[in-house]
Scaffold this motif. Structure first.
Motif, PDB file in Angstrom:
ATOM      1  N   SER A  38       0.823  -1.215   0.000  1.00 58.67           N
ATOM      2  CA  SER A  38       0.000   0.000   0.000  1.00 58.67           C
ATOM      3  C   SER A  38       0.854   1.260   0.000  1.00 58.67           C
ATOM      4  O   SER A  38       0.574   2.216  -0.732  1.00 58.67           O
ATOM      5  N   GLU A  39       1.912   1.268   0.825  1.00 61.08           N
ATOM      6  CA  GLU A  39       2.782   2.443   0.914  1.00 61.08           C
ATOM      7  C   GLU A  39       3.540   2.675  -0.387  1.00 61.08           C
ATOM      8  O   GLU A  39       3.626   3.809  -0.880  1.00 61.08           O
ATOM      9  N   LEU A  40       4.091   1.612  -0.959  1.00 62.31           N
ATOM     10  CA  LEU A  40       4.843   1.767  -2.199  1.00 62.31           C
ATOM     11  C   LEU A  40       3.928   2.140  -3.364  1.00 62.31           C
ATOM     12  O   LEU A  40       4.302   2.937  -4.226  1.00 62.31           O
ATOM     13  N   GLU A  41       2.744   1.581  -3.377  1.00 66.29           N
ATOM     14  CA  GLU A  41       1.788   1.963  -4.421  1.00 66.29           C
ATOM     15  C   GLU A  41       1.447   3.442  -4.311  1.00 66.29           C
ATOM     16  O   GLU A  41       1.369   4.147  -5.319  1.00 66.29           O
ATOM     17  N   ALA A  42       1.279   3.936  -3.091  1.00 63.44           N
ATOM     18  CA  ALA A  42       1.000   5.363  -2.888  1.00 63.44           C
ATOM     19  C   ALA A  42       2.175   6.213  -3.378  1.00 63.44           C
ATOM     20  O   ALA A  42       1.974   7.273  -3.983  1.00 63.44           O
ATOM     21  N   HIS A  43       3.394   5.766  -3.133  1.00 62.62           N
ATOM     22  CA  HIS A  43       4.570   6.501  -3.607  1.00 62.62           C
ATOM     23  C   HIS A  43       4.589   6.548  -5.138  1.00 62.62           C
ATOM     24  O   HIS A  43       4.828   7.607  -5.723  1.00 62.62           O
ATOM     25  N   VAL A  44       4.352   5.411  -5.776  1.00 68.54           N
ATOM     26  CA  VAL A  44       4.363   5.366  -7.245  1.00 68.54           C
ATOM     27  C   VAL A  44       3.262   6.259  -7.805  1.00 68.54           C
ATOM     28  O   VAL A  44       3.487   7.013  -8.762  1.00 68.54           O
ATOM     29  N   ARG A  74       6.504   4.100 -18.466  1.00 68.02           N
ATOM     30  CA  ARG A  74       5.836   2.935 -19.073  1.00 68.02           C
ATOM     31  C   ARG A  74       5.707   1.799 -18.058  1.00 68.02           C
ATOM     32  O   ARG A  74       4.781   1.001 -18.130  1.00 68.02           O
ATOM     33  N   GLN A  75       6.634   1.719 -17.116  1.00 67.76           N
ATOM     34  CA  GLN A  75       6.593   0.671 -16.096  1.00 67.76           C
ATOM     35  C   GLN A  75       5.507   0.936 -15.053  1.00 67.76           C
ATOM     36  O   GLN A  75       5.014   0.003 -14.426  1.00 67.76           O
ATOM     37  N   ARG A  90       5.379  -8.333  -6.890  1.00 71.30           N
ATOM     38  CA  ARG A  90       4.773  -6.995  -7.047  1.00 71.30           C
ATOM     39  C   ARG A  90       5.429  -6.007  -6.100  1.00 71.30           C
ATOM     40  O   ARG A  90       5.679  -4.867  -6.468  1.00 71.30           O
ATOM     41  N   LEU A  91       5.718  -6.444  -4.894  1.00 71.08           N
ATOM     42  CA  LEU A  91       6.405  -5.596  -3.915  1.00 71.08           C
ATOM     43  C   LEU A  91       7.762  -5.155  -4.459  1.00 71.08           C
ATOM     44  O   LEU A  91       8.118  -3.978  -4.400  1.00 71.08           O
ATOM     45  N   HIS A  92       8.501  -6.097  -5.018  1.00 68.83           N
ATOM     46  CA  HIS A  92       9.801  -5.795  -5.605  1.00 68.83           C
ATOM     47  C   HIS A  92       9.659  -4.800  -6.764  1.00 68.83           C
ATOM     48  O   HIS A  92      10.393  -3.807  -6.848  1.00 68.83           O
ATOM     49  N   ASP A  93       8.713  -5.060  -7.661  1.00 70.11           N
ATOM     50  CA  ASP A  93       8.516  -4.190  -8.817  1.00 70.11           C
ATOM     51  C   ASP A  93       8.106  -2.770  -8.405  1.00 70.11           C
ATOM     52  O   ASP A  93       8.578  -1.787  -8.983  1.00 70.11           O
ATOM     53  N   LEU A  94       7.236  -2.670  -7.407  1.00 67.09           N
ATOM     54  CA  LEU A  94       6.836  -1.349  -6.914  1.00 67.09           C
ATOM     55  C   LEU A  94       8.028  -0.606  -6.308  1.00 67.09           C
ATOM     56  O   LEU A  94       8.194   0.598  -6.524  1.00 67.09           O
ATOM     57  N   ALA A  95       8.864  -1.323  -5.558  1.00 65.79           N
ATOM     58  CA  ALA A  95      10.024  -0.692  -4.931  1.00 65.79           C
ATOM     59  C   ALA A  95      11.008  -0.195  -5.985  1.00 65.79           C
ATOM     60  O   ALA A  95      11.508   0.930  -5.899  1.00 65.79           O
ATOM     61  N   VAL A  96      11.282  -1.008  -6.988  1.00 69.87           N
ATOM     62  CA  VAL A  96      12.212  -0.602  -8.047  1.00 69.87           C
ATOM     63  C   VAL A  96      11.664   0.614  -8.796  1.00 69.87           C
ATOM     64  O   VAL A  96      12.392   1.582  -9.063  1.00 69.87           O
TER      65      VAL A  96
END
Length: 135
Positions: A38-44, A74-75, A90-96
């Motif tokens: 949730s936090e990383l999605e909010a950052h993205v 695009r990512q 998904r967690l990894h992809d959001l963090a990157v």
């Protein structure tokens, strides 16, 4: 707002959470994993529009920061897709992606500060002569 009242997209929060996800070797508990998602999605979601707004200015910059920004944007759609079945992937992809978005903003801000502090063009090799004459 994210964890502990931190604004989504705040540089230090992005760094800390991405470092935690990408470098912490222990497995995350499901509750912890969901909170991080949730936090990383909010950052993205917060950083994506900021980078998109920078793209026209980056096109005028030397180097390929413009191309990097477009690639990362695009990512964004892919990592925000809830269709990913593996929460750890998904967690990894959001963090990157969050870290990359934050990096583009940092580099664009750095270049803008450098432009602002760069001395004005002196008119080339003979500029000092013309400036000295008051022309």
């Amino acid at each position: 707002m994210g964890a502990e009242g931190v604004e989504p997209g705040a540089e230090e929060a992005v760094k800390a959470e991405c470092h935690r996800v990408l470098w912490d070797m222990r497995p995350f508990e499901p509750v912890e994993s969901q909170a991080l998602l949730s936090e990383l999605e909010a950052h993205v979601r917060a950083l994506g529009p900021r980078v998109a707004a920078l793209v026209p200015d980056l096109e005028l910059e030397a180097g390929d920061l413009h191309g990097v920004a477009l690639h990362i944007l695009r990512q964004v759609d892919g990592v925000l897709s809830p269709s990913a079945s593996d929460p750890q992937a998904r967690l990894h992809d959001l963090a990157v992606t969050a870290r990359a978005l934050s990096g583009v903003i940092f580099l664009a801000d750095k270049r803008a500060r450098e432009r602002a502090t760069r001395p004005a063009d002196d008119g080339g090799p003979a500029g000092w002569l013309v400036a000295g004459l008051g022309v």
